[in-house]
Design a protein around this motif. Structure first.
Motif, mmCIF file in Angstrom:
data_model
loop_
_atom_site.group_PDB
_atom_site.id
_atom_site.type_symbol
_atom_site.label_atom_id
_atom_site.label_comp_id
_atom_site.label_asym_id
_atom_site.label_seq_id
_atom_site.Cartn_x
_atom_site.Cartn_y
_atom_site.Cartn_z
ATOM 1 N N ASP A 137 -0.476 31.969 51.309
ATOM 2 C CA ASP A 137 -1.137 31.024 52.220
ATOM 3 C C ASP A 137 -2.445 31.026 51.142
ATOM 4 O O ASP A 137 -3.624 30.847 50.464
ATOM 5 C CB ASP A 137 -2.230 31.939 53.406
ATOM 6 C CG ASP A 137 -1.425 32.007 54.469
ATOM 7 O OD1 ASP A 137 -0.456 31.757 54.014
ATOM 8 O OD2 ASP A 137 -1.535 32.872 55.291
ATOM 9 N N HIS A 141 -2.919 26.669 59.361
ATOM 10 C CA HIS A 141 -3.289 28.952 59.151
ATOM 11 C C HIS A 141 -4.347 28.384 59.556
ATOM 12 O O HIS A 141 -5.453 27.412 60.238
ATOM 13 C CB HIS A 141 -3.516 28.753 57.724
ATOM 14 C CG HIS A 141 -4.175 29.705 57.688
ATOM 15 N ND1 HIS A 141 -3.048 31.180 57.598
ATOM 16 C CD2 HIS A 141 -4.564 30.688 57.715
ATOM 17 C CE1 HIS A 141 -2.918 31.871 57.374
ATOM 18 N NE2 HIS A 141 -4.809 31.751 57.502
ATOM 19 N N ASN A 146 0.959 23.561 55.736
ATOM 20 C CA ASN A 146 1.343 24.101 56.943
ATOM 21 C C ASN A 146 -0.034 24.472 57.541
ATOM 22 O O ASN A 146 -1.509 24.052 57.380
ATOM 23 C CB ASN A 146 0.955 25.509 56.307
ATOM 24 C CG ASN A 146 1.255 27.589 56.776
ATOM 25 O OD1 ASN A 146 -0.035 28.116 56.237
ATOM 26 N ND2 ASN A 146 2.029 27.443 57.601
ATOM 27 N N ARG A 205 -6.000 35.073 54.805
ATOM 28 C CA ARG A 205 -4.896 34.528 54.406
ATOM 29 C C ARG A 205 -4.354 36.030 55.159
ATOM 30 O O ARG A 205 -4.215 36.474 54.892
ATOM 31 C CB ARG A 205 -4.470 34.588 53.385
ATOM 32 C CG ARG A 205 -4.711 33.268 52.163
ATOM 33 C CD ARG A 205 -5.543 34.375 50.823
ATOM 34 N NE ARG A 205 -6.108 32.863 49.569
ATOM 35 C CZ ARG A 205 -6.503 32.386 48.915
ATOM 36 N NH1 ARG A 205 -5.253 33.694 47.741
ATOM 37 N NH2 ARG A 205 -6.364 31.587 47.417
#
Length: 321
Positions: free
Chosen positions: A153, A117, A115, A125
């Protein structure tokens, strides 16, 4: 993480993303010779005045590159998971996809899910990491490549890049920077991840903060707050949902402002000056100079234009209408 020596040139990638943030990483994969075997994106949504179905940014790029596009409503069904498995992905790369990925989906690719992020994990998160970093007054944020896990996350992190947050940073400008940085970081780190040579480090859950989804009501400005906090609100909510205040029963949107040092000589929300430099409003601590505003039914303009067309000094802006 079962494949330890996959050649990045033969890596079978399934890419999952939907909005603008996910476009640079997809483009970087294509340009670096690692085009995905399939691109997953959310179903087309109604948009515009006619509410016609409109493809998302990732779908437009994928179709322009001739890549297969898959748009399931959910990945929870056995049928959707079987369809994903049929692409025989080595890795699933995800950026702002917007659908929940069940544990069974993450188990399909031997290299799992990766991912992109938009924060320096474990800080922020969740759904709105860019907005929350600016609202909180963080001096910097960043983008991380995270090995996906069932939690929100929570997975171990392969690599991060830090980006400063300046007094001019908006969510719009930071979004674009982080999207580009994430794309570069992905292409840079992918060979080591594919080869099993990247050792992701676990996140410290005790340091985690939660970036909850934005609510439209958060856009209302509370003039009892300090000018610095209101300035962060204006920048965090640009371009959406845009900070707003009440004036004569109307909603005025504020796109840009500057906090000034000054004594609170009037009730918070009182306009103390209005001229070519902007519209100065008393706050709970200091002065906030409005620089770009939008009145109902009009386009955003310099606050000085608003001041020329209205006798604003002494009027009061409110937290709601």
């Amino acid at each position: 993480m079962g494949v330890a020596d996959t050649d990045v040139d033969s890596l079978r990638i399934v890419y999952a993303g939907t909005p603008d943030f996910a476009v640079p990483a997809l483009q970087a994969l294509i340009e670096s010779g690692h085009a995905p075997v399939a691109v997953y994106t959310q179903p087309d949504r109604p948009a515009g005045r006619g509410r016609k179905l409109r493809p998302g940014p990732v779908k437009q790029v994928a179709e322009g590159a001739g890549l297969p596009v898959v748009q399931p409503e959910s990945l929870k069904s056995a049928e959707a998971q079987a369809e994903l498995a049929a692409w025989r992905p080595d890795i699933l790369i995800v950026a702002a996809y917007g659908l929940i990925l069940p544990r069974a989906v993450l188990a399909i690719p031997p290299l799992g899910g990766l991912n992109i992020h938009a924060s320096l994990l474990p800080r922020w998160r969740g759904a709105a990491p860019i907005h929350r970093a600016i609202l909180a007054g963080d001096s910097g944020t960043g983008v991380c490549l995270m090995q996906m896990a069932p939690g929100l996350d929570t997975g171990p992190v392969h690599a991060c890049r830090r980006v400063p947050i300046t007094p001019e940073t908006t969510t719009g400008s930071l979004h674009d920077i982080l999207a580009r940085e994430g794309a570069e970081l992905l292409v840079e780190q992918l060979p080591a991840i594919a080869a099993g040579e990247s050792a992701p480090w676990p996140q410290d859950d005790e340091q985690a903060t939660y970036a909850r989804k934005l609510e439209k009501q958060e856009a209302w400005m509370d003039w009892s707050q300090p000018a610095t906090a209101l300035d962060r609100q204006v920048r965090a909510f640009n371009p959406w949902p845009v900070a707003q205040t009440g004036w004569q029963g109307q909603v005025v949107r504020v796109y840009a402002a500057t906090p000034l040092v000054g004594a609170a000589e009037a009730v918070p929300g009182t306009i103390r000056a209005a001229g070519p430099d902007g519209v100065d409003v008393t706050t709970g601590d200091g002065i906030l100079r409005l620089q770009t505003v939008q009145l109902p039914g009009r386009r955003p303009v310099a606050a000085a234009d608003w001041a020329r067309n209205a006798d604003l000094v002494g009027q009061t802006l409110t937290g709601a209408v």
